[in-house]
Design a protein around this motif. Structure first.
Motif, PDB file in Angstrom:
ATOM      1  N   GLU A  54      98.858   2.040   4.657  1.00  0.00           N
ATOM      2  CA  GLU A  54     100.126   2.578   4.037  1.00  0.00           C
ATOM      3  C   GLU A  54      99.982   3.860   4.974  1.00  0.00           C
ATOM      4  O   GLU A  54      99.657   4.730   5.453  1.00  0.00           O
ATOM      5  CB  GLU A  54      99.415   3.210   2.790  1.00  0.00           C
ATOM      6  N   ILE A  55     101.531   4.383   4.421  1.00  0.00           N
ATOM      7  CA  ILE A  55     102.102   5.303   5.630  1.00  0.00           C
ATOM      8  C   ILE A  55     102.234   6.301   4.986  1.00  0.00           C
ATOM      9  O   ILE A  55     103.678   6.529   3.600  1.00  0.00           O
ATOM     10  CB  ILE A  55     103.402   5.104   6.816  1.00  0.00           C
ATOM     11  N   ASP A  88     106.660   4.851  10.849  1.00  0.00           N
ATOM     12  CA  ASP A  88     106.657   2.937  10.838  1.00  0.00           C
ATOM     13  C   ASP A  88     106.983   2.425  11.724  1.00  0.00           C
ATOM     14  O   ASP A  88     107.200   3.338  12.992  1.00  0.00           O
ATOM     15  CB  ASP A  88     107.295   3.013   9.491  1.00  0.00           C
ATOM     16  N   LYS A 113     110.530   8.277  10.248  1.00  0.00           N
ATOM     17  CA  LYS A 113     109.098   8.952   9.451  1.00  0.00           C
ATOM     18  C   LYS A 113     109.981   9.111   8.141  1.00  0.00           C
ATOM     19  O   LYS A 113     111.022   9.539   7.939  1.00  0.00           O
ATOM     20  CB  LYS A 113     109.288  10.347  10.030  1.00  0.00           C
ATOM     21  N   THR A 171     109.597   4.517   4.688  1.00  0.00           N
ATOM     22  CA  THR A 171     108.611   3.030   4.845  1.00  0.00           C
ATOM     23  C   THR A 171     107.206   3.847   4.303  1.00  0.00           C
ATOM     24  O   THR A 171     106.444   4.726   4.667  1.00  0.00           O
ATOM     25  CB  THR A 171     108.406   2.864   6.282  1.00  0.00           C
ATOM     26  N   THR A 216     104.459   1.684   2.916  1.00  0.00           N
ATOM     27  CA  THR A 216     104.042   0.718   3.614  1.00  0.00           C
ATOM     28  C   THR A 216     104.846  -0.502   4.509  1.00  0.00           C
ATOM     29  O   THR A 216     105.504  -0.927   4.179  1.00  0.00           O
ATOM     30  CB  THR A 216     103.189  -0.666   1.741  1.00  0.00           C
ATOM     31  N   GLU A 217     103.248  -1.188   5.246  1.00  0.00           N
ATOM     32  CA  GLU A 217     103.818  -2.099   6.332  1.00  0.00           C
ATOM     33  C   GLU A 217     102.633  -3.145   6.499  1.00  0.00           C
ATOM     34  O   GLU A 217     101.636  -3.104   5.761  1.00  0.00           O
ATOM     35  CB  GLU A 217     103.508  -1.779   8.087  1.00  0.00           C
ATOM     36  N   ASP A 244      99.389   7.659  13.443  1.00  0.00           N
ATOM     37  CA  ASP A 244      99.887   7.111  13.353  1.00  0.00           C
ATOM     38  C   ASP A 244      99.633   5.661  12.895  1.00  0.00           C
ATOM     39  O   ASP A 244      99.016   5.218  11.890  1.00  0.00           O
ATOM     40  CB  ASP A 244     101.327   7.009  14.088  1.00  0.00           C
ATOM     41  N   ASN A 245      99.132   4.708  14.209  1.00  0.00           N
ATOM     42  CA  ASN A 245      99.495   3.909  14.403  1.00  0.00           C
ATOM     43  C   ASN A 245      97.867   3.262  14.214  1.00  0.00           C
ATOM     44  O   ASN A 245      97.228   3.359  13.885  1.00  0.00           O
ATOM     45  CB  ASN A 245      99.443   3.471  15.652  1.00  0.00           C
TER      46      ASN A 245
END
Length: 421
Positions: free
Chosen positions: A310-311, A317, A322, A325, A327-328, A354-355
């Motif tokens: 979840e972002i 993303d 920014k 998005t 979700t990925e 972030d990652n």
């Protein structure tokens, strides 16, 4: 949900000044807290590579962005978009909370099963000691504890004796199913039971190591195997607790909300997998292959979400945007590195905004630390620590902080991939 904790502080360095990571290092300090942990029985009663520690903390101090005073205004993680400025990720100091927890596998006789230790700081500066002093109560030789492990709550308050060896109120609960545990313990363990620092409660701490024996696991979804086991390799273990003065008149219960802790480090490997089985003629080849699914978006795991994230709107993303998005479903990889960690080398405690990232131990072993630097809705912020062995990896999510220590006298080989910041 990630909520930035505004109670944390930032240490700003002058222009051109570099942090001194060799003195007062936060990773080394955290290791000292682990080394100070004392279990109720002697070492031979525990599988030491199974031990997992939770050290909740109240506050973090992070280094400010590189560039000194000129960058001092950019201390809000929402706005720190320079992924190549690693200094701003690094943790300079922390303040622990009063509670600490340890879990793992214990053995006695023919039994090997889970245990949980929970303790509370015995010093005069603890939350409960201060509250008791304000109400004109003296701290005594024990505290009372309300405890809930997963869905299992105690029927009455537990008595937690003071342990002068650690200066903590300390209780260790084994899932031993019989009433003869004391007959299988060493002198230290017997003393623990006699003083009440070691008890059995199989209705609270559940399962046995035999639940996950390799035999009989072929083609089973491991999420469904012994899901109530307190040492389940996939399911997080959620613990809710509140502490009270023996009078019952003074509580440390987070204003009635109780404290919520969680063992939730995502570790996968030879004995922590989604599914295991045998494949004859794998992909049209010859012979037999024994496989272990570790992370997957395929078949019955396609909706697991484990590879996704979840972002929040202040994180990037996978495409560097920014707020576009939410979700990925996949894991984006920006780099792949091989590392050789020399003896007594440690990757310092730092946070990622972030990652996602994976630490795969290829050779040797290390002490992995993972925790939340941002506040999550369902748990207190903690440092979680456990041994990372050959063939096992830890997966880090955005909002996690982490570090890794090689405490051995041999090199450790590490494969890392994912994204920074």
């Amino acid at each position: 949900m990630h909520q930035i904790n505004h109670g944390d502080s930032v240490f700003i360095l002058e222009n051109g000044e570099s942090p001194d990571y060799n003195h007062g290092n936060s990773l080394v300090r955290l290791m000292s807290h682990m080394e100070a942990t004392r279990l109720a029985a002697e070492r031979e009663h525990y599988l030491h590579e199974s031990l997992q520690y939770l050290f909740p903390f109240r506050q973090l101090e992070l280094y400010g962005p590189a560039g000194g005073r000129s960058a001092a205004q950019n201390i809000n993680p929402e706005n720190q978009d320079n992924k190549e400025d690693f200094q701003k990720q690094n943790i300079r100091a922390f303040t622990l909370s009063d509670t600490a927890l340890t879990r793992g596998w214990a053995n006695a006789g023919a039994w090997t099963g889970p245990f949980l230790q929970i303790s509370y700081w015995g010093g005069p500066d603890s939350t409960l000691a201060k509250a008791s002093a304000a109400e004109d109560f003296d701290m005594t030789d024990h505290l009372l504890l309300w405890l809930k492990v997963a869905d299992n709550a105690v029927g009455e308050l537990l008595k937690v004796p003071y342990d002068p060896e650690t200066d903590r109120y300390q209780l260790e609960i084994w899932g031993y199913p019989g009433n003869d545990l004391i007959n299988h313990l060493d002198e230290r363990g017997r003393l623990g039971m006699e003083t009440g620092r070691l008890i059995t409660a199989p209705n609270l701490i559940k399962g046995s190591a035999g639940d996950f024996a390799r035999e009989g696991l072929n083609d089973l979804n491991m999420f469904g195997v012994a899901p109530e086991n307190s040492m389940h390799p996939l399911h997080p273990l959620h613990i809710e607790a509140a502490w009270a003065h023996p009078s019952g008149a003074v509580w440390d219960s987070k204003d009635g909300d109780n404290y919520h802790f969680e063992f939730n480090m995502m570790v996968r490997g030879w004995d922590q997998f989604l599914k295991v089985g045998m494949s004859p003629n794998p992909h049209g080849g010859v012979g037999f292959l024994e496989y272990r699914n570790l992370l997957s978006n395929y078949f019955e795991f396609k909706n697991s979400g484990e590879l996704g994230r979840e972002i929040p709107d202040w994180s990037f993303d996978a495409n560097g945007n920014k707020g576009l998005t939410a979700t990925e479903k996949f894991m984006a990889v920006d780099y792949m590195d091989l590392h050789i960690m020399k003896p007594q080398c440690g990757i310092g405690l730092h946070r990622h905004r972030d990652n996602q990232e994976i630490f795969l131990m290829m050779k040797g072993r290390g002490l992995m630390v993972v925790g939340d630097w941002a506040h999550m809705d369902n748990r207190e912020r903690c440092f979680e620590m456990r041994t990372l062995r050959e063939g096992h990896f830890a997966m880090l999510k955005g909002g996690n902080m982490h570090g890794l220590m090689n405490p051995t006298d041999e090199d450790a080989a590490l494969f890392m991939f994912g994204g920074y910041d």
